[in-house]
Design a protein around this motif. Sequence first.
Motif, PDB file in Angstrom:
ATOM      1  N   MET A   1      -1.014 -12.148   0.877  1.00 29.04           N
ATOM      2  CA  MET A   1      -0.773 -11.825   2.289  1.00 29.04           C
ATOM      3  C   MET A   1       0.483 -12.503   2.834  1.00 29.04           C
ATOM      4  O   MET A   1       0.942 -12.169   3.906  1.00 29.04           O
ATOM      5  CB  MET A   1      -2.000 -12.222   3.114  1.00 29.04           C
ATOM      6  CG  MET A   1      -2.030 -11.641   4.513  1.00 29.04           C
ATOM      7  SD  MET A   1      -2.008  -9.836   4.554  1.00 29.04           S
ATOM      8  CE  MET A   1      -3.699  -9.504   4.100  1.00 29.04           C
ATOM      9  N   LYS A   3       3.563 -12.069   1.990  1.00 21.63           N
ATOM     10  CA  LYS A   3       4.634 -11.095   2.188  1.00 21.63           C
ATOM     11  C   LYS A   3       4.470 -10.394   3.519  1.00 21.63           C
ATOM     12  O   LYS A   3       5.428 -10.165   4.258  1.00 21.63           O
ATOM     13  CB  LYS A   3       4.605 -10.075   1.046  1.00 21.63           C
ATOM     14  CG  LYS A   3       5.483  -8.873   1.278  1.00 21.63           C
ATOM     15  CD  LYS A   3       5.268  -7.822   0.231  1.00 21.63           C
ATOM     16  CE  LYS A   3       3.855  -7.319   0.258  1.00 21.63           C
ATOM     17  NZ  LYS A   3       3.506  -6.673   1.535  1.00 21.63           N
ATOM     18  N   TYR A   4       3.250 -10.020   3.868  1.00 21.18           N
ATOM     19  CA  TYR A   4       2.986  -9.295   5.107  1.00 21.18           C
ATOM     20  C   TYR A   4       3.341 -10.156   6.317  1.00 21.18           C
ATOM     21  O   TYR A   4       3.988  -9.703   7.249  1.00 21.18           O
ATOM     22  CB  TYR A   4       1.510  -8.911   5.141  1.00 21.18           C
ATOM     23  CG  TYR A   4       1.113  -8.157   6.386  1.00 21.18           C
ATOM     24  CD1 TYR A   4       1.273  -6.790   6.461  1.00 21.18           C
ATOM     25  CD2 TYR A   4       0.570  -8.833   7.476  1.00 21.18           C
ATOM     26  CE1 TYR A   4       0.902  -6.084   7.598  1.00 21.18           C
ATOM     27  CE2 TYR A   4       0.198  -8.149   8.617  1.00 21.18           C
ATOM     28  CZ  TYR A   4       0.357  -6.781   8.667  1.00 21.18           C
ATOM     29  OH  TYR A   4      -0.007  -6.111   9.795  1.00 21.18           O
ATOM     30  N   SER A  41      -3.550  -6.051  -9.170  1.00 23.47           N
ATOM     31  CA  SER A  41      -3.330  -7.486  -8.955  1.00 23.47           C
ATOM     32  C   SER A  41      -1.891  -7.900  -9.244  1.00 23.47           C
ATOM     33  O   SER A  41      -1.401  -8.881  -8.676  1.00 23.47           O
ATOM     34  CB  SER A  41      -4.302  -8.306  -9.809  1.00 23.47           C
ATOM     35  OG  SER A  41      -4.153  -7.996 -11.187  1.00 23.47           O
ATOM     36  N   ALA A  73       2.681  -1.464  -1.912  1.00 20.86           N
ATOM     37  CA  ALA A  73       2.006  -2.752  -2.081  1.00 20.86           C
ATOM     38  C   ALA A  73       1.099  -3.058  -0.904  1.00 20.86           C
ATOM     39  O   ALA A  73      -0.004  -3.603  -1.074  1.00 20.86           O
ATOM     40  CB  ALA A  73       3.035  -3.864  -2.270  1.00 20.86           C
ATOM     41  N   ASP A  74       1.540  -2.712   0.317  1.00 15.98           N
ATOM     42  CA  ASP A  74       0.681  -2.899   1.490  1.00 15.98           C
ATOM     43  C   ASP A  74      -0.604  -2.091   1.361  1.00 15.98           C
ATOM     44  O   ASP A  74      -1.701  -2.571   1.697  1.00 15.98           O
ATOM     45  CB  ASP A  74       1.424  -2.486   2.763  1.00 15.98           C
ATOM     46  CG  ASP A  74       2.352  -3.570   3.278  1.00 15.98           C
ATOM     47  OD1 ASP A  74       2.224  -4.723   2.835  1.00 15.98           O
ATOM     48  OD2 ASP A  74       3.204  -3.255   4.133  1.00 15.98           O
ATOM     49  N   GLN A  75      -0.480  -0.871   0.862  1.00 18.11           N
ATOM     50  CA  GLN A  75      -1.664  -0.024   0.713  1.00 18.11           C
ATOM     51  C   GLN A  75      -2.541  -0.507  -0.440  1.00 18.11           C
ATOM     52  O   GLN A  75      -3.774  -0.428  -0.362  1.00 18.11           O
ATOM     53  CB  GLN A  75      -1.244   1.432   0.484  1.00 18.11           C
ATOM     54  CG  GLN A  75      -0.364   2.006   1.595  1.00 18.11           C
ATOM     55  CD  GLN A  75      -0.897   1.690   2.986  1.00 18.11           C
ATOM     56  OE1 GLN A  75      -0.372   0.820   3.682  1.00 18.11           O
ATOM     57  NE2 GLN A  75      -1.956   2.369   3.391  1.00 18.11           N
ATOM     58  N   GLU A  77      -3.017  -3.520  -1.229  1.00 12.20           N
ATOM     59  CA  GLU A  77      -3.781  -4.671  -0.745  1.00 12.20           C
ATOM     60  C   GLU A  77      -5.154  -4.252  -0.234  1.00 12.20           C
ATOM     61  O   GLU A  77      -6.122  -5.014  -0.312  1.00 12.20           O
ATOM     62  CB  GLU A  77      -3.019  -5.383   0.378  1.00 12.20           C
ATOM     63  CG  GLU A  77      -1.842  -6.217  -0.086  1.00 12.20           C
ATOM     64  CD  GLU A  77      -1.210  -6.990   1.055  1.00 12.20           C
ATOM     65  OE1 GLU A  77      -1.772  -6.971   2.176  1.00 12.20           O
ATOM     66  OE2 GLU A  77      -0.165  -7.615   0.830  1.00 12.20           O
ATOM     67  N   GLU A  78      -5.247  -3.035   0.287  1.00 13.11           N
ATOM     68  CA  GLU A  78      -6.519  -2.550   0.821  1.00 13.11           C
ATOM     69  C   GLU A  78      -7.531  -2.266  -0.284  1.00 13.11           C
ATOM     70  O   GLU A  78      -8.725  -2.110  -0.016  1.00 13.11           O
ATOM     71  CB  GLU A  78      -6.285  -1.272   1.635  1.00 13.11           C
ATOM     72  CG  GLU A  78      -5.282  -1.418   2.772  1.00 13.11           C
ATOM     73  CD  GLU A  78      -5.690  -2.490   3.754  1.00 13.11           C
ATOM     74  OE1 GLU A  78      -6.894  -2.561   4.080  1.00 13.11           O
ATOM     75  OE2 GLU A  78      -4.812  -3.267   4.186  1.00 13.11           O
ATOM     76  N   GLY A  81      -5.125  -5.209  -4.237  1.00 11.05           N
ATOM     77  CA  GLY A  81      -3.804  -5.558  -4.729  1.00 11.05           C
ATOM     78  C   GLY A  81      -3.435  -7.001  -4.443  1.00 11.05           C
ATOM     79  O   GLY A  81      -3.880  -7.585  -3.458  1.00 11.05           O
ATOM     80  N   GLY A  82      -2.585  -7.564  -5.287  1.00  9.91           N
ATOM     81  CA  GLY A  82      -2.161  -8.942  -5.132  1.00  9.91           C
ATOM     82  C   GLY A  82      -0.850  -9.061  -4.394  1.00  9.91           C
ATOM     83  O   GLY A  82      -0.341  -8.092  -3.808  1.00  9.91           O
ATOM     84  N   GLU A  83      -0.254 -10.249  -4.426  1.00  9.46           N
ATOM     85  CA  GLU A  83       1.003 -10.499  -3.738  1.00  9.46           C
ATOM     86  C   GLU A  83       2.123  -9.687  -4.385  1.00  9.46           C
ATOM     87  O   GLU A  83       2.168  -9.525  -5.613  1.00  9.46           O
ATOM     88  CB  GLU A  83       1.342 -11.988  -3.780  1.00  9.46           C
ATOM     89  CG  GLU A  83       2.601 -12.352  -3.004  1.00  9.46           C
ATOM     90  CD  GLU A  83       2.889 -13.846  -3.034  1.00  9.46           C
ATOM     91  OE1 GLU A  83       3.706 -14.292  -2.206  1.00  9.46           O
ATOM     92  OE2 GLU A  83       2.306 -14.536  -3.885  1.00  9.46           O
TER      93      GLU A  83
END
Length: 447
Positions: A1, A3-4, A41, A73-75, A77-78, A81-83
């Motif tokens: 998280m 990066k976000y 991941s 990558a943002d999607q 994460e849902e 997904g990893g960093e």
Amino acid sequence: MKKYIYKVSVLALFGSVLFTSCEPEVDYEVNPSAGEELDFSNYVAVGNSLTAGFQDGGLYLEGQLYSYPAILADQFEEVGGGEFVQPLFTAAQRNGSGYLRLAALPTPTSPVTERVTDNLAVRTDVPPLPGGPRLTKFTQPVNNLAVPGMSVLSSYSTQYGAINPYFERLLPDAEVGTKSYLQRVAEADPTFFTLWLGNNDILTYATNGAVADPANPLSDKTPVVSFKTIYSLLVNELTDGGEVEGVIANIPDVTAVPFFNTVTLAAIRQGAGAPDLKVYIKVGPAPSDVRELTADDLVLLSAKANIGRPDQVQTPNGPVVIPHGFNPANPLNDNEVLDKDEVVEVKNHTKLLNDAIAEIAAANNIPVFDVNAFFNSIKGGFKIDEVTYSPAFISGNLFSLDGIHLTPRGYAIIANEFIRVANEYYNASIPTVDVTQYRTVVFPNNN
């Protein structure tokens, strides 16, 4: 998280400079899921400028943040997904290599652009490389391995890091000129990957009017045998012998982008205020190899500023000033036009490379996002949420000011297509994004 959080803080602090929209909202599906096969991941993106988020003729922070891998990558994460680490420019060097911005728009096809030259990441403490000035280093491991200018052919060269400043930036000094991009990809060890590489194996040739530099082997069409051999090695490294899943994208029809379709014969005549104006192009080495421009010939966007330029031309009667392109004695140069025969040549070679991609993908059980078919399907325009999109320069909402690379919204649309392919092939439910939350071309403030 991490990066976000960094994305939000940077855009909040520099929003007035970067012209960004609010943080995109997620178009959630009912039950987001990676399915039974996918492991996000360690998602790794392999590609060239389109994967890096290059736009408006440059690589800069906003474009990096809204690259399609960052959106993916943002999607991811849902669904576990990893960093996702990108080689981001700092806020102080947010304009990266520099880029074009729109200063004025007298007509829809006649923009006045200016180059952004402040807050760059260009190094002045070292000599430039053959490919341009060196950029601030970012040598820590990254998930977005995209390198603007990278081709399948150059990915095999250990010398390419000493040529391309975008690749040199990612390498420790000891590896510059000694490590190939293929070797760097082999170190990535992904659990899921996207691969969109191969455009420059034909695009470089096409954007120079199908003129290759004999001294530069990367300026010509990549031979199919070489392409297939190296591409197979790339896919083998990424899939780890069939253990890792991903999505491969093929090569778009380069003639479907605004770079080749904006400076038409009709547009030239309209700009000159002469509906019957004849335009002439060079089609061969002999002085007599000149003919009239037709609707099937594609004048390059980069040639627009040269058309009608008053040139002094030597004639039997002495030097005469003749407008460039408007007289057979001063035609548009071969490298300013992709003529109708060269268009066929480029299309045919693109098909051969895409056939190789399809064969290699099938052999490794990896789905293909058919970007070529997608780009051709949108030539007539389409709508998303009542917003119209097309390959039209500036007004089409998809392409940035260089006429080749996408806007943030264009990259969001591409990200959703990658997600669509992954969901269908792997029986997953990865959420897509609301593309309207990403910007298109930024228009000048006339207030």
